[in-house]
Design an enzyme around this catalytic site. Structure first.
Site, PDB file in Angstrom:
ATOM      1  N   GLY A  31      54.604  89.198  62.629  1.00  0.00           N
ATOM      2  CA  GLY A  31      54.137  88.004  63.330  1.00  0.00           C
ATOM      3  C   GLY A  31      54.206  88.209  64.830  1.00  0.00           C
ATOM      4  CB  THR A  80      56.725  77.812  58.843  1.00  0.00           C
ATOM      5  OG1 THR A  80      57.193  77.487  60.166  1.00  0.00           O
ATOM      6  CG2 THR A  80      57.354  79.117  58.401  1.00  0.00           C
ATOM      7  CD  GLU A  99      64.055  82.376  69.947  1.00  0.00           C
ATOM      8  OE1 GLU A  99      64.534  83.445  69.540  1.00  0.00           O
ATOM      9  OE2 GLU A  99      64.507  81.783  70.945  1.00  0.00           O
ATOM     10  CE  LYS A 131      63.576  75.783  65.786  1.00  0.00           C
ATOM     11  NZ  LYS A 131      63.470  75.871  67.226  1.00  0.00           N
ATOM     12  CD  GLN A 147      59.284  62.770  83.171  1.00  0.00           C
ATOM     13  OE1 GLN A 147      60.248  62.940  83.909  1.00  0.00           O
ATOM     14  NE2 GLN A 147      58.259  61.982  83.502  1.00  0.00           N
ATOM     15  CB  ALA A 148      58.790  57.846  79.718  1.00  0.00           C
ATOM     16  N   GLY A 176      53.468  61.083  75.110  1.00  0.00           N
ATOM     17  CA  GLY A 176      53.866  61.461  73.743  1.00  0.00           C
ATOM     18  C   GLY A 176      54.126  62.948  73.695  1.00  0.00           C
ATOM     19  CB  CYS A 221      57.893  73.322  66.645  1.00  0.00           C
ATOM     20  SG  CYS A 221      57.317  75.005  66.396  1.00  0.00           S
ATOM     21  CG  PHE A 222      59.310  68.443  69.110  1.00  0.00           C
ATOM     22  CD1 PHE A 222      60.269  69.425  68.888  1.00  0.00           C
ATOM     23  CD2 PHE A 222      59.252  67.849  70.364  1.00  0.00           C
ATOM     24  CE1 PHE A 222      61.146  69.807  69.891  1.00  0.00           C
ATOM     25  CE2 PHE A 222      60.122  68.212  71.378  1.00  0.00           C
ATOM     26  CZ  PHE A 222      61.064  69.192  71.137  1.00  0.00           C
TER      27      PHE A 222
HETATM   28  P1  NAD Z   1      51.958  81.775  65.613  1.00  0.00           P
HETATM   29  O1  NAD Z   1      50.976  81.096  64.745  1.00  0.00           O
HETATM   30  O2  NAD Z   1      51.713  81.858  67.081  1.00  0.00           O
HETATM   31  O3  NAD Z   1      52.170  83.280  65.107  1.00  0.00           O
HETATM   32  C1  NAD Z   1      52.396  83.626  63.777  1.00  0.00           C
HETATM   33  C2  NAD Z   1      51.723  84.985  63.526  1.00  0.00           C
HETATM   34  O4  NAD Z   1      52.119  85.460  62.239  1.00  0.00           O
HETATM   35  C3  NAD Z   1      50.187  84.939  63.487  1.00  0.00           C
HETATM   36  O5  NAD Z   1      49.675  85.813  64.488  1.00  0.00           O
HETATM   37  C4  NAD Z   1      49.828  85.416  62.066  1.00  0.00           C
HETATM   38  O6  NAD Z   1      48.649  86.215  62.031  1.00  0.00           O
HETATM   39  C5  NAD Z   1      51.046  86.251  61.722  1.00  0.00           C
HETATM   40  N1  NAD Z   1      51.256  86.479  60.298  1.00  0.00           N
HETATM   41  C6  NAD Z   1      51.144  85.626  59.243  1.00  0.00           C
HETATM   42  N2  NAD Z   1      51.473  86.247  58.106  1.00  0.00           N
HETATM   43  C7  NAD Z   1      51.806  87.529  58.416  1.00  0.00           C
HETATM   44  C8  NAD Z   1      52.256  88.664  57.680  1.00  0.00           C
HETATM   45  N3  NAD Z   1      52.450  88.595  56.353  1.00  0.00           N
HETATM   46  N4  NAD Z   1      52.493  89.808  58.330  1.00  0.00           N
HETATM   47  C9  NAD Z   1      52.315  89.896  59.679  1.00  0.00           C
HETATM   48  N5  NAD Z   1      51.906  88.863  60.425  1.00  0.00           N
HETATM   49  C10 NAD Z   1      51.660  87.684  59.814  1.00  0.00           C
HETATM   50  O7  NAD Z   1      53.350  81.062  65.328  1.00  0.00           O
HETATM   51  P2  NAD Z   1      54.579  80.885  66.353  1.00  0.00           P
HETATM   52  O8  NAD Z   1      54.317  79.760  67.285  1.00  0.00           O
HETATM   53  O9  NAD Z   1      54.966  82.217  66.892  1.00  0.00           O
HETATM   54  O10 NAD Z   1      55.711  80.373  65.343  1.00  0.00           O
HETATM   55  C11 NAD Z   1      56.290  81.244  64.396  1.00  0.00           C
HETATM   56  C12 NAD Z   1      57.495  80.559  63.785  1.00  0.00           C
HETATM   57  O11 NAD Z   1      58.486  80.317  64.796  1.00  0.00           O
HETATM   58  C13 NAD Z   1      57.207  79.189  63.168  1.00  0.00           C
HETATM   59  O12 NAD Z   1      58.010  79.030  62.032  1.00  0.00           O
HETATM   60  C14 NAD Z   1      57.645  78.215  64.243  1.00  0.00           C
HETATM   61  O13 NAD Z   1      58.061  76.973  63.717  1.00  0.00           O
HETATM   62  C15 NAD Z   1      58.822  78.932  64.857  1.00  0.00           C
HETATM   63  N6  NAD Z   1      59.091  78.600  66.269  1.00  0.00           N
HETATM   64  C16 NAD Z   1      58.075  78.468  67.156  1.00  0.00           C
HETATM   65  C17 NAD Z   1      58.346  78.206  68.510  1.00  0.00           C
HETATM   66  C18 NAD Z   1      57.238  78.040  69.524  1.00  0.00           C
HETATM   67  O14 NAD Z   1      57.543  77.693  70.642  1.00  0.00           O
HETATM   68  N7  NAD Z   1      55.991  78.285  69.207  1.00  0.00           N
HETATM   69  C19 NAD Z   1      59.676  78.124  68.941  1.00  0.00           C
HETATM   70  C20 NAD Z   1      60.705  78.293  67.999  1.00  0.00           C
HETATM   71  C21 NAD Z   1      60.403  78.540  66.664  1.00  0.00           C
HETATM   72  C1  UGA Z   2      60.497  72.801  71.471  1.00  0.00           C
HETATM   73  C2  UGA Z   2      61.999  72.925  71.721  1.00  0.00           C
HETATM   74  O1  UGA Z   2      62.289  72.493  73.050  1.00  0.00           O
HETATM   75  C3  UGA Z   2      62.475  74.360  71.519  1.00  0.00           C
HETATM   76  O2  UGA Z   2      63.887  74.422  71.654  1.00  0.00           O
HETATM   77  C4  UGA Z   2      62.078  74.825  70.125  1.00  0.00           C
HETATM   78  O3  UGA Z   2      62.457  76.173  69.930  1.00  0.00           O
HETATM   79  C5  UGA Z   2      60.574  74.697  69.964  1.00  0.00           C
HETATM   80  O4  UGA Z   2      60.183  73.307  70.181  1.00  0.00           O
HETATM   81  C6  UGA Z   2      60.095  75.049  68.598  1.00  0.00           C
HETATM   82  O5  UGA Z   2      60.858  75.048  67.647  1.00  0.00           O
HETATM   83  O6  UGA Z   2      58.898  75.286  68.540  1.00  0.00           O
HETATM   84  P1  UGA Z   2      58.300  73.317  72.900  1.00  0.00           P
HETATM   85  O7  UGA Z   2      57.633  72.471  71.873  1.00  0.00           O
HETATM   86  O8  UGA Z   2      57.724  74.649  73.205  1.00  0.00           O
HETATM   87  O9  UGA Z   2      59.833  73.582  72.465  1.00  0.00           O
HETATM   88  O10 UGA Z   2      58.378  72.530  74.278  1.00  0.00           O
HETATM   89  P2  UGA Z   2      59.272  71.282  74.791  1.00  0.00           P
HETATM   90  O11 UGA Z   2      59.669  71.560  76.173  1.00  0.00           O
HETATM   91  O12 UGA Z   2      60.339  70.932  73.835  1.00  0.00           O
HETATM   92  O13 UGA Z   2      58.195  70.099  74.834  1.00  0.00           O
HETATM   93  C7  UGA Z   2      57.656  69.542  73.641  1.00  0.00           C
HETATM   94  C8  UGA Z   2      56.827  68.312  74.003  1.00  0.00           C
HETATM   95  O14 UGA Z   2      57.669  67.244  74.440  1.00  0.00           O
HETATM   96  C9  UGA Z   2      55.831  68.559  75.128  1.00  0.00           C
HETATM   97  O15 UGA Z   2      54.626  67.875  74.844  1.00  0.00           O
HETATM   98  C10 UGA Z   2      56.524  67.945  76.340  1.00  0.00           C
HETATM   99  O16 UGA Z   2      55.637  67.556  77.343  1.00  0.00           O
HETATM  100  C11 UGA Z   2      57.212  66.749  75.704  1.00  0.00           C
HETATM  101  N1  UGA Z   2      58.383  66.254  76.457  1.00  0.00           N
HETATM  102  C12 UGA Z   2      59.453  67.063  76.672  1.00  0.00           C
HETATM  103  C13 UGA Z   2      58.390  64.942  76.900  1.00  0.00           C
HETATM  104  O17 UGA Z   2      57.431  64.179  76.699  1.00  0.00           O
HETATM  105  N2  UGA Z   2      59.496  64.482  77.580  1.00  0.00           N
HETATM  106  C14 UGA Z   2      60.582  65.261  77.804  1.00  0.00           C
HETATM  107  O18 UGA Z   2      61.557  64.767  78.422  1.00  0.00           O
HETATM  108  C15 UGA Z   2      60.558  66.587  77.342  1.00  0.00           C
END
Ligand code: NAD
Ligand code: UGA
Length: 465
Positions: free
Chosen positions: A11, A91, A161, A220, A267-268, A271, A276-277
């Site tokens: 990934g 996911t 993560e 998480k 920070q209001a 939305g 992920c949220f």
């Molecule tokens: P993403 O969609 O950006 O990337 C996922 C990648 O996995 C894609 O490029 C897809 O082609 C690849 N993939 C799927 N199946 C595969 C396989 N069998 N082998 C190899 N590659 C494969 O997703 P993301 O934003 O990086 O999120 C990944 C995970 O991390 C999710 O579960 C998400 O909830 C979690 N997460 C995301 C964030 C974030 O900020 N985006 C932060 C923390 C956790």
């Molecule tokens: C969030 C979490 O902050 C990370 O810790 C987590 O790893 C990640 O989700 C995940 O699991 O994907 P992210 O969604 O990248 O990270 O960014 P945030 O900074 O959390 O902002 C999320 C949303 O909330 C944005 O639209 C942001 O503008 C909004 N936000 C954030 C508010 O409206 N008010 C705030 O005070 C903070």
């Protein structure tokens, strides 16, 4: 388990790419291969224009790529060579079948586990980095064990993560904590120790916490639920502020100065968005329902409902202020990413707001410094958003700069808090707008007094102006 010298990550997305780039930077003696099924994504990781915009990422990738960091579609080779494999695949929320609209779809995680099981020729530590429901590691372990070849053994760890987009590199370099969950057995402890030895390169030991696998998985989901809950809480109060004359920024400051509460994530806004949220809370709600904990499920569901309410409240405010019709009016949306410093638009509130205004007949102009035109049209014409992609193509224009996007508009709607929007020359913008000229500040980033002295009608969140 011997020292880790070779890591593979399945990934190459927003998590896999930055996380492994930082591991490669901090562990120059370890070979790190990020492998993905998508040829296009891997080609971008190997090019000058990376597939994601993240401050500081280019520099890290340039330092390590070709040295000990590799991006590849040769998943078999990457798995064969690695002692430790991160699963960092998407996911998403299930869109069909049992649990549709709430449960996490683990098909990509399962696919990754099956790939590992079919390929591995020697022992592997498999690390679940994707965000998953509690007990997913057990499912991964079951798949691996059911397909186990002689002489191959597996340990499955959970290492969620916590990075946020827009600050990913800093979050990875200076993580508040690294969480590792594993089996409470001697083999499990050895695997945890092997992963700790990677993070030891830059994370102080006291910030690496180890738990059982299920606590790690649930922590998480809990962390994201708590963060989103704070935003929904302050957004709920923003509605009270607008109805009473209180100012939500003043309330947030007063509340946040209590050290038990703290000032972050108050920070209001229009939305919360992001990939992920919503998905993770829906997943938590689904888990609670499956466990027959209906009150707990309802409690967390409310965080999502409040976010929907906030987005729709803001959209209605715009239409009402514009004499209850935006039909035929030019409205400029500043910002399409879900937050500043990213080009990611997943679940961005801008999509909801643009769509509402399009359905109301508005002519929408959009400018975002980091989101490509194709992405904007892909989001707005997605079948889950509209039944009428033709209407979107007819009524939406994407601009390359804020000034031309605003020219001739009846209203400006700020949806993303990009710094450049605070520094625009609003005098100049006002001169070229239709009058009365409106600004709806969905991020509370503009100087409202100054805008009003120019002549704008200003509306924002959580404050009557
Ligand atoms: P993403 O969609 O950006 O990337 C996922 C990648 O996995 C894609 O490029 C897809 O082609 C690849 N993939 C799927 N199946 C595969 C396989 N069998 N082998 C190899 N590659 C494969 O997703 P993301 O934003 O990086 O999120 C990944 C995970 O991390 C999710 O579960 C998400 O909830 C979690 N997460 C995301 C964030 C974030 O900020 N985006 C932060 C923390 C956790
Ligand atoms: C969030 C979490 O902050 C990370 O810790 C987590 O790893 C990640 O989700 C995940 O699991 O994907 P992210 O969604 O990248 O990270 O960014 P945030 O900074 O959390 O902002 C999320 C949303 O909330 C944005 O639209 C942001 O503008 C909004 N936000 C954030 C508010 O409206 N008010 C705030 O005070 C903070």
């Amino acid at each position: 388990m011997a020292k880790i010298t070779n890591i593979c990550c399945l990934g190459a997305g927003y998590v896999g790419g930055p996380t492994c780039s930082v591991i490669a930077l901090k562990c120059p003696e370890v070979k790190v291969t990020v492998a993905d099924l998508s040829k296009e994504r891997i080609a971008q990781w190997n090019s000058d224009k990376l597939p994601i915009y993240e401050p500081g990422l280019d520099k890290v990738v340039k330092t390590c790529r070709g040295r000990n960091l590799f991006f590849s579609t040769d998943i078999t080779k990457a798995i064969l060579e690695a002692e430790l494999i991160f699963i960092s695949v998407n996911t998403p929320t299930k869109i069909v079948g049992n649990g549709k609209g709430r449960a996490a779809d683990l098909k990509y995680v399962e696919g990754a586990a099956r790939l590992i099981a079919n390929t591995a020729q020697n022992d592997k530590i498999v690390v679940e980095k994707s965000t998953v429901p509690v007990k997913a590691a057990e499912s991964i372990a079951n798949i691996l064990k059911a397909n186990q070849k002689p002489g191959v053994s597996y340990q499955v760890l959970s290492n969620p993560e916590f990075l946020a987009e827009g600050t990913a590199i800093d979050d990875l370099l200076n993580a508040d904590r690294v969480l590792i969950g594993g089996e409470e057995s001697s083999e499990g402890r050895k695997a945890i120790e092997a992963l700790c030895s990677i993070y030891d390169h830059w994370i102080p030991r006291e910030n690496i916490i180890t738990t059982n696998t299920w606590s790690s998985e649930l922590s998480k989901l809990a962390a994201n639920a708590f963060l989103a809950q704070r935003i929904s809480s302050i957004n709920s109060l923003s509605a009270v502020c607008e109805a009473t004359g209180a100012d939500v920024s003043e309330v947030a400051r007063a509340v946040g100065l209590d050290s038990r509460i703290g000032s972050k994530f108050l920070q209001a806004s229009v939305g919360f968005g992001g990939s992920c949220f919503q998905k993770d809370i829906l997943n938590l709600v689904y888990i609670c329902e499956c466990l027959n904990l209906l009150e707990v499920a309802a409690y967390w569901q409310q965080v999502i409902d409040m976010n929907e309410y906030q987005k729709s409240r803001f959209s209605i405010k715009i239409v009402e202020a514009l004499f209850n019709t935006v039909s035929g009016k030019n409205i400029c949306i500043l910002g399409f990413a879900f937050k500043k410093n990213t080009g990611d638009t997943r679940e961005s509130p801008s999509i909801f707001i643009a769509n509402t205004l399009i359905q109301e007949g508005g002519s929408i102009r959009i400018y975002d410094p980091k989101v490509e035109e194709d992405q904007i049209f892909e989001d707005l014409t997605h079948p889950s958003i509209t039944h009428s992609p033709e209407l979107v193509r007819k009524n939406v224009t994407v601009y390359q700069d804020a000034y031309s996007a605003c020219e001739g508009c009846h209203a400006i709607v700020v949806c993303t808090e990009w710094d450049e929007f605070t520094n625009l020359d609003y005098d100049q913008i006002y001169q070229k707008m239709m009058k009365p000229a409106y600004i709806f500040d969905g991020r509370k980033i503009l100087n409202h007094q100054q805008l009003m002295s120019i002549g704008f009608h200003v509306q924002t969140i959580g404050k009557r102006i």
